[in-house]
Design an enzyme around this catalytic site. Structure first.
Site, short mmCIF file in Angstrom:
data_model
loop_
_atom_site.label_atom_id
_atom_site.label_comp_id
_atom_site.label_asym_id
_atom_site.label_seq_id
_atom_site.Cartn_x
_atom_site.Cartn_y
_atom_site.Cartn_z
CB ILE A 141 -0.97 0.04 1.20
CG1 ILE A 141 -0.22 0.12 2.54
CG2 ILE A 141 -1.93 -1.11 1.20
CD1 ILE A 141 -1.11 0.57 3.69
CG ASP A 142 3.89 1.38 2.79
OD1 ASP A 142 2.75 1.59 3.24
OD2 ASP A 142 4.75 0.72 3.41
CG MET A 184 -0.92 2.42 7.82
SD MET A 184 -1.15 0.65 7.52
CE MET A 184 -1.30 0.06 9.19
NE ARG A 186 7.25 -0.02 7.18
CZ ARG A 186 7.25 -0.30 8.48
NH1 ARG A 186 8.03 0.36 9.29
NH2 ARG A 186 6.50 -1.24 8.97
CD GLU A 237 2.55 4.31 9.16
OE1 GLU A 237 1.82 3.86 10.06
OE2 GLU A 237 3.10 3.57 8.32
O1 F6P Z 1 4.20 -1.56 4.69
C1 F6P Z 1 2.83 -1.61 4.80
C2 F6P Z 1 2.39 -1.09 6.14
O2 F6P Z 1 0.97 -1.13 6.18
C3 F6P Z 1 2.90 0.31 6.51
O3 F6P Z 1 2.21 1.33 5.86
C4 F6P Z 1 2.73 0.29 8.00
O4 F6P Z 1 3.64 1.16 8.64
C5 F6P Z 1 3.07 -1.15 8.36
O5 F6P Z 1 2.86 -1.91 7.19
C6 F6P Z 1 2.22 -1.71 9.47
O6 F6P Z 1 2.67 -2.98 9.74
P1 F6P Z 1 1.93 -4.01 10.68
O7 F6P Z 1 0.87 -4.70 9.86
O8 F6P Z 1 2.99 -4.94 11.11
O9 F6P Z 1 1.29 -3.24 11.80
#
Ligand code: F6P
Length: 367
Positions: A141-142, A184, A186, A237
């Protein structure tokens, strides 16, 4: 027909469109190649511990519109550095890569399709260098992968974030509040920027541009003085204040995962704004809602194209590559070119210019 048996793995965080890829790989491999398709369960863990299932046209029927992955996934389980908590609570790290290669060989596969983001594709490349015929298929999704215009899963996440913004807009306006939506992404601001523009946010804060609190406050006050006593803030985030760092939470999980977990910057910003402005401030963290549910049509089509093309590449013995979107085509690029780098938004990207030219505050403009 050059393929007899192929394997497919989905690794890392899930996103919408994974099942569209699985279905396309299964159908193309069976229809074009008469091959058997073996699904490896729960990412590379399934390869280490030999957990597999045969995938058929029948077993993948009706999954095109389904969110998640029917194979399961994990963002732990790196076979080269597998973390386990021992009986005494201490962490033990194993190198299970040889074990995983033995399982691959025992499964008698001509090729392994590795569907993942930067981390998973890097693992795929490591296995390729150890002799495993790997083809990468980019997801996240990033949208932070190099060498592809878009990753599937991204547009669905943008749509979800945009819908959320539309809803926050009406309630925020009714109550004269400052509404913050944390999304989200990252360390990349793609979701925040695209969805923020699409949803008419007044302020968009992304990791690529550390924000100046004074300028954020100015924009809210400016709007209030102009007769709009409410503001909508789209916040990534991974965003941080000038001179500060991203807010990191849930540190306990990082023991097994080995990755920092971002989140919480929205509440931090809400507190900062509340100290200086009389309007009420509310923060919504969209979280995993962006990852679940049915893929939008763009992601279904992109996933299907990537899956079908990956099978074609395998039939041509093109390994050590990632299939990618270079609009309007699907092409292959060497996995070596990705080399664990992530693609953040370049400072001179047109989306940044577009946002600022229509008056959206990115935390660095006075108003
Ligand atoms: O890399 C995809 C992602 O959804 C990021 O946007 C987010 O920071 C992370 O994964 C969240 O990870 P988890 O599912 O381990 O909480």
């Amino acid at each position: 027909m050059s393929l007899k048996r192929v394997g497919i793995i989905t690794g890392g965080g899930d996103c919408s469109g994974l099942n569209a890829v699985i279905r396309a790989v299964v159908r193309a491999a069976i229809i074009q190649e008469g091959a058997k398709v073996i699904g490896i369960e729960t990412g590379f863990e399934g390869l280490i511990f030999n957990r597999t299932q045969e995938l058929t046209i029948r077993s993948t029927r009706d999954i095109l519109t389904l969110g998640g992955t029917i194979l399961g996934t994990t963002n732990k389980g790196d076979p080269f550095s597998y973390r386990e908590i021992g009986a005494d609570g201490s962490m033990v790290i194993h190198d299970y890569s040889e074990k995983a290669i033995d399982v691959f060989n025992a499964l008698d596969l001509d090729c392994l399709f590795v569907v993942g983001g930067e981390g998973t594709l890097e693992l795929g490349y490591k296995f390729y260098r150890r002799g495993v015929p790997v083809i990468g298929i980019p997801k996240t999704i990033d949208n932070d992968l190099h060498k592809t215009d878009y990753t599937f899963g991204f547009q669905t996440a943008v749509q979800v974030a945009c819908d959320a913004l539309d809803r926050l807009h009406t309630t925020g306006k009714s109550h004269q509040r400052v509404m913050i939506l944390e999304v989200m992404g990252r360390n990349a601001g793609w979701i925040a920027l695209e969805a923020g523009i699409a949803g008419g946010a007044h302020i968009i804060l992304i990791p690529e541009i550390p924000y100046n609190l004074e300028y954020v406050l100015n924009k809210i006050r400016f709007r209030e003085r102009g007769g709009s006593p409410f503001s909508i803030i789209m916040l990534a985030e991974g965003a941080s204040e000038e001179g500060g760092s991203a807010v990191v939470t849930e540190a306990a999980e990082t023991r097994l995962q080995g990755v920092e977990k971002l989140g919480g910057v929205g509440f931090y910003l809400a507190e900062q704004i509340t100290k200086h402005i009389d309007l009420e401030v509310r923060c919504t963290v969209l979280g995993h809602i962006q990852r679940g549910g049915s893929p939008c049509s763009f992601d279904r089509t992109l996933g299907t194209r990537l899956g079908a093309y990956a099978v074609e590449a395998a039939a041509n013995h093109e390994f050590g590559i990632m299939v990618a979107l270079k609009t309007p085509d699907i092409i292959s690029v060497p996995l070596a070119k990705l080399a664990g780098k992530v693609r953040t938004i370049p400072q001179d990207h047109q989306l940044i210019r577009t946002a600022e030219s229509i008056g959206i505050n990115l935390g660095r403009d006075r108003y």
